[in-house]
Enzyme design. Structure first.
Site, PDB file in Angstrom:
ATOM      1  N   ARG A 153       0.827  -1.217   0.000  1.00 13.90           N
ATOM      2  CA  ARG A 153       0.000   0.000   0.000  1.00 13.90           C
ATOM      3  C   ARG A 153       0.865   1.272   0.000  1.00 13.90           C
ATOM      4  O   ARG A 153       0.613   2.203  -0.761  1.00 13.90           O
ATOM      5  CB  ARG A 153      -0.920   0.020   1.223  1.00 13.90           C
ATOM      6  CG  ARG A 153      -2.011  -1.032   1.161  1.00 13.90           C
ATOM      7  CD  ARG A 153      -2.819  -1.023   2.437  1.00 13.90           C
ATOM      8  NE  ARG A 153      -3.757   0.077   2.506  1.00 13.90           N
ATOM      9  CZ  ARG A 153      -3.932   0.852   3.572  1.00 13.90           C
ATOM     10  NH1 ARG A 153      -3.222   0.665   4.654  1.00 13.90           N
ATOM     11  NH2 ARG A 153      -4.822   1.831   3.549  1.00 13.90           N
ATOM     12  N   ILE A 154       1.902   1.305   0.842  1.00 16.84           N
ATOM     13  CA  ILE A 154       2.704   2.532   0.923  1.00 16.84           C
ATOM     14  C   ILE A 154       3.615   2.658  -0.298  1.00 16.84           C
ATOM     15  O   ILE A 154       3.656   3.716  -0.947  1.00 16.84           O
ATOM     16  CB  ILE A 154       3.514   2.597   2.238  1.00 16.84           C
ATOM     17  CG1 ILE A 154       2.547   2.628   3.443  1.00 16.84           C
ATOM     18  CG2 ILE A 154       4.427   3.823   2.252  1.00 16.84           C
ATOM     19  CD1 ILE A 154       3.216   2.578   4.798  1.00 16.84           C
ATOM     20  N   ASP A 173       9.480  -6.512  -5.405  1.00 13.63           N
ATOM     21  CA  ASP A 173       8.683  -7.107  -4.323  1.00 13.63           C
ATOM     22  C   ASP A 173       8.552  -8.585  -4.612  1.00 13.63           C
ATOM     23  O   ASP A 173       8.695  -9.010  -5.768  1.00 13.63           O
ATOM     24  CB  ASP A 173       7.286  -6.464  -4.254  1.00 13.63           C
ATOM     25  CG  ASP A 173       6.699  -6.564  -2.850  1.00 13.63           C
ATOM     26  OD1 ASP A 173       6.929  -7.599  -2.186  1.00 13.63           O
ATOM     27  OD2 ASP A 173       6.031  -5.613  -2.419  1.00 13.63           O
ATOM     28  N   PRO A 204       7.442  -4.211   5.391  1.00 15.29           N
ATOM     29  CA  PRO A 204       7.295  -4.469   6.832  1.00 15.29           C
ATOM     30  C   PRO A 204       8.575  -5.154   7.322  1.00 15.29           C
ATOM     31  O   PRO A 204       9.272  -5.793   6.513  1.00 15.29           O
ATOM     32  CB  PRO A 204       6.103  -5.429   6.903  1.00 15.29           C
ATOM     33  CG  PRO A 204       6.069  -6.097   5.573  1.00 15.29           C
ATOM     34  CD  PRO A 204       6.659  -5.136   4.568  1.00 15.29           C
ATOM     35  N   ASN A 209      13.962 -10.158   6.436  1.00 14.46           N
ATOM     36  CA  ASN A 209      14.535  -8.985   5.752  1.00 14.46           C
ATOM     37  C   ASN A 209      15.264  -8.018   6.694  1.00 14.46           C
ATOM     38  O   ASN A 209      15.650  -6.930   6.271  1.00 14.46           O
ATOM     39  CB  ASN A 209      13.474  -8.255   4.915  1.00 14.46           C
ATOM     40  CG  ASN A 209      12.354  -7.687   5.775  1.00 14.46           C
ATOM     41  OD1 ASN A 209      12.483  -7.575   6.989  1.00 14.46           O
ATOM     42  ND2 ASN A 209      11.258  -7.315   5.151  1.00 14.46           N
ATOM     43  N   ARG A 232      11.005   0.837   8.391  1.00  8.75           N
ATOM     44  CA  ARG A 232      11.492   0.317   9.666  1.00  8.75           C
ATOM     45  C   ARG A 232      13.016   0.377   9.695  1.00  8.75           C
ATOM     46  O   ARG A 232      13.687  -0.084   8.772  1.00  8.75           O
ATOM     47  CB  ARG A 232      11.044  -1.132   9.885  1.00  8.75           C
ATOM     48  CG  ARG A 232       9.615  -1.280  10.365  1.00  8.75           C
ATOM     49  CD  ARG A 232       9.430  -0.701  11.786  1.00  8.75           C
ATOM     50  NE  ARG A 232       8.075  -0.765  12.281  1.00  8.75           N
ATOM     51  CZ  ARG A 232       7.143   0.193  12.145  1.00  8.75           C
ATOM     52  NH1 ARG A 232       7.431   1.313  11.512  1.00  8.75           N
ATOM     53  NH2 ARG A 232       5.951   0.045  12.663  1.00  8.75           N
ATOM     54  N   ASP A 256      13.597   8.371   8.210  1.00  4.09           N
ATOM     55  CA  ASP A 256      12.608   8.718   9.224  1.00  4.09           C
ATOM     56  C   ASP A 256      12.599   7.652  10.319  1.00  4.09           C
ATOM     57  O   ASP A 256      12.079   7.878  11.399  1.00  4.09           O
ATOM     58  CB  ASP A 256      11.217   8.839   8.586  1.00  4.09           C
ATOM     59  CG  ASP A 256      10.179   9.310   9.593  1.00  4.09           C
ATOM     60  OD1 ASP A 256      10.437  10.335  10.250  1.00  4.09           O
ATOM     61  OD2 ASP A 256       9.127   8.648   9.726  1.00  4.09           O
ATOM     62  N   GLU A 261      16.550   3.591  17.290  1.00  7.91           N
ATOM     63  CA  GLU A 261      15.795   4.839  17.559  1.00  7.91           C
ATOM     64  C   GLU A 261      14.983   4.785  18.854  1.00  7.91           C
ATOM     65  O   GLU A 261      14.582   5.830  19.374  1.00  7.91           O
ATOM     66  CB  GLU A 261      14.837   5.133  16.396  1.00  7.91           C
ATOM     67  CG  GLU A 261      13.686   4.148  16.314  1.00  7.91           C
ATOM     68  CD  GLU A 261      12.750   4.364  15.129  1.00  7.91           C
ATOM     69  OE1 GLU A 261      13.086   5.113  14.203  1.00  7.91           O
ATOM     70  OE2 GLU A 261      11.662   3.759  15.155  1.00  7.91           O
ATOM     71  N   HIS A 293      10.741   9.618  13.277  1.00  9.33           N
ATOM     72  CA  HIS A 293       9.681   8.645  12.979  1.00  9.33           C
ATOM     73  C   HIS A 293       8.333   9.379  12.971  1.00  9.33           C
ATOM     74  O   HIS A 293       7.448   9.111  13.787  1.00  9.33           O
ATOM     75  CB  HIS A 293       9.678   7.499  13.996  1.00  9.33           C
ATOM     76  CG  HIS A 293       9.035   6.246  13.461  1.00  9.33           C
ATOM     77  ND1 HIS A 293       9.510   4.990  13.731  1.00  9.33           N
ATOM     78  CD2 HIS A 293       7.947   6.066  12.669  1.00  9.33           C
ATOM     79  CE1 HIS A 293       8.741   4.088  13.134  1.00  9.33           C
ATOM     80  NE2 HIS A 293       7.787   4.726  12.487  1.00  9.33           N
TER      81      HIS A 293
HETATM   82  C1  COI Z   1       3.356   2.498  12.007  1.00 11.23           C
HETATM   83  O1  COI Z   1       2.147   2.796  11.986  1.00 11.23           O
HETATM   84  O2  COI Z   1       3.736   1.347  11.756  1.00 11.23           O
HETATM   85  C2  COI Z   1       4.335   3.530  12.338  1.00 11.23           C
HETATM   86  O3  COI Z   1       5.459   3.410  11.948  1.00 11.23           O
HETATM   87  C3  COI Z   1       3.890   4.684  13.181  1.00 11.23           C
HETATM   88  C4  COI Z   1       4.568   4.901  14.493  1.00 11.23           C
HETATM   89  C5  COI Z   1       3.648   5.529  15.519  1.00 11.23           C
HETATM   90  C6  COI Z   1       5.306   3.768  15.088  1.00 11.23           C
END
Ligand code: COI
Length: 328
Positions: A153-154, A173, A204, A209, A232, A256, A261, A293
């Site tokens: 989706r992203i 992918d 994800p 990965n 991530r 980000d 982190e 983030h």
């Molecule tokens: C997520 O929704 O997976 C994010 O990375 C947002 C964050 C609040 C951890």
């Protein structure tokens, strides 16, 4: 029913209260991050809602289960911080959030542009009335190949956003997304690494990965590659990033999210001593942009996160279909 809401932020309060009222759910709100030390806060609650800063391991799930918790929602899309197998073994049902990908995708494009136009350095200079151009010459998207790793989706929304800039777009992918076929060219992982001027991650985090961007994969990339991570941190080996920036193999890094982190992001640490050498070493480079983030952080996404977090638990507890339930 009662739900314990961890990591509740001020900006979530109005939505939290509105959903609690509508569904007749009693919410206990706390800023605390879930951990064994704060598990007791969930006493008497059937549901627990969290964000992404705690590690929800077996011991914590056991502690919550013993206190009566049977439902867990993470108000995040990612759920790599939760031991889902253990939750399943205990019979704790878990759901996540499913906010629209636009906020993160918009932010990703901003990050790409800031990297291509050396904006961190330009911003720094402006603080001291230095408006010189030296070293700030950028590159145009239309001349570049942009590789998108992950076309879910992203990733798909990033590709949609980028399709107006005239760049060549590559995608990698394991599963092809028919929605992006006309806008991006699917290639192998190696081809994407070797041909892209800009590489952006949208996967994800899975065991398979973790550190997919490491010394070897960086070595295959073009010299001066621009690397972007708004998904991530642990997809990238921070040691390898340090080496890549030092050797100038990596031209610009826009992150980000970054490995290590936890305990840094979303907090004010002006008076703290934070022992995280790699993170702060990377942070000081003129060509490394690190944000807290925050790619997800829009009005629309926050409203949706809270809604999924509270309604999801309510639906699971009331025998209704919860669209975001995991491990159904
Ligand atoms: C997520 O929704 O997976 C994010 O990375 C947002 C964050 C609040 C951890």
């Amino acid at each position: 029913m009662k739900i314990m809401v961890y990591e509740a932020r001020q900006d979530e309060l109005a939505e939290l209260e509105a959903h609690g009222r509508t569904l007749g759910v009693e919410l206990t709100l706390a800023e605390e991050v879930p951990s064994l030390d704060t598990a007791q806060l969930a006493e008497g609650c059937q549901g627990v809602s969290i964000l992404g800063q705690g590690r929800i391991n077996g011991a914590l799930l056991d502690a919550w289960y013993a206190l009566g918790v049977r439902y867990l929602s993470t108000r995040t899309v990612g759920y790599d911080h939760i031991d889902l197998e253990h939750a399943k073994k205990l019979g704790i049902r878990v759901c996540n959030a499913a906010y629209d990908p636009n906020g993160v995708a918009d932010f990703t494009v901003m990050m790409i542009l800031m990297c291509l136009r050396h904006y961190k350095q330009a911003l720094w200079r402006g603080q001291v009335n230095d408006f010189s151009l030296n070293g700030l010459q950028g590159r145009e998207m239309k001349d570049l190949t942009i590789g998108i790793i992950g076309s879910g989706r992203i990733g798909a929304q990033v590709i949609r956003n980028l399709s107006g800039f005239g760049c060549r777009i590559l995608a990698y992918d394991l599963r092809r997304n028919p929605e992006v076929e006309g806008m991006a060219e699917y290639v192998t992982f190696e081809e994407l690494l070797e041909q892209s001027d800009v590489i952006s991650l949208h996967m994800p985090l899975l065991d398979s990965n973790r550190h997919m961007i490491d010394r070897e994969t960086i070595a295959r990339m073009k010299d001066s590659v621009v690397l972007i991570n708004c998904s991530r941190g642990e997809l990238m080996d921070i040691e390898a990033l340090v080496e890549g920036v030092e050797s100038q193999k990596i031209g610009t890094l826009g992150m980000d999210t970054s490995e290590g982190e936890e305990g840094i992001i979303h907090g004010d640490h002006r008076v703290d001593i934070l022992p995280n050498r790699n993170w702060f070493y990377l942070h000081q480079f003129r060509n490394v942009i690190m944000t807290q983030h925050m790619a997800f952080y829009t009005d629309a996404a926050v409203a949706s996160m809270v809604r999924c977090g509270i309604r999801g638990i309510w639906e699971m507890a009331h025998g209704q279909n919860c669209a975001t339930e995991l491990m159904k």
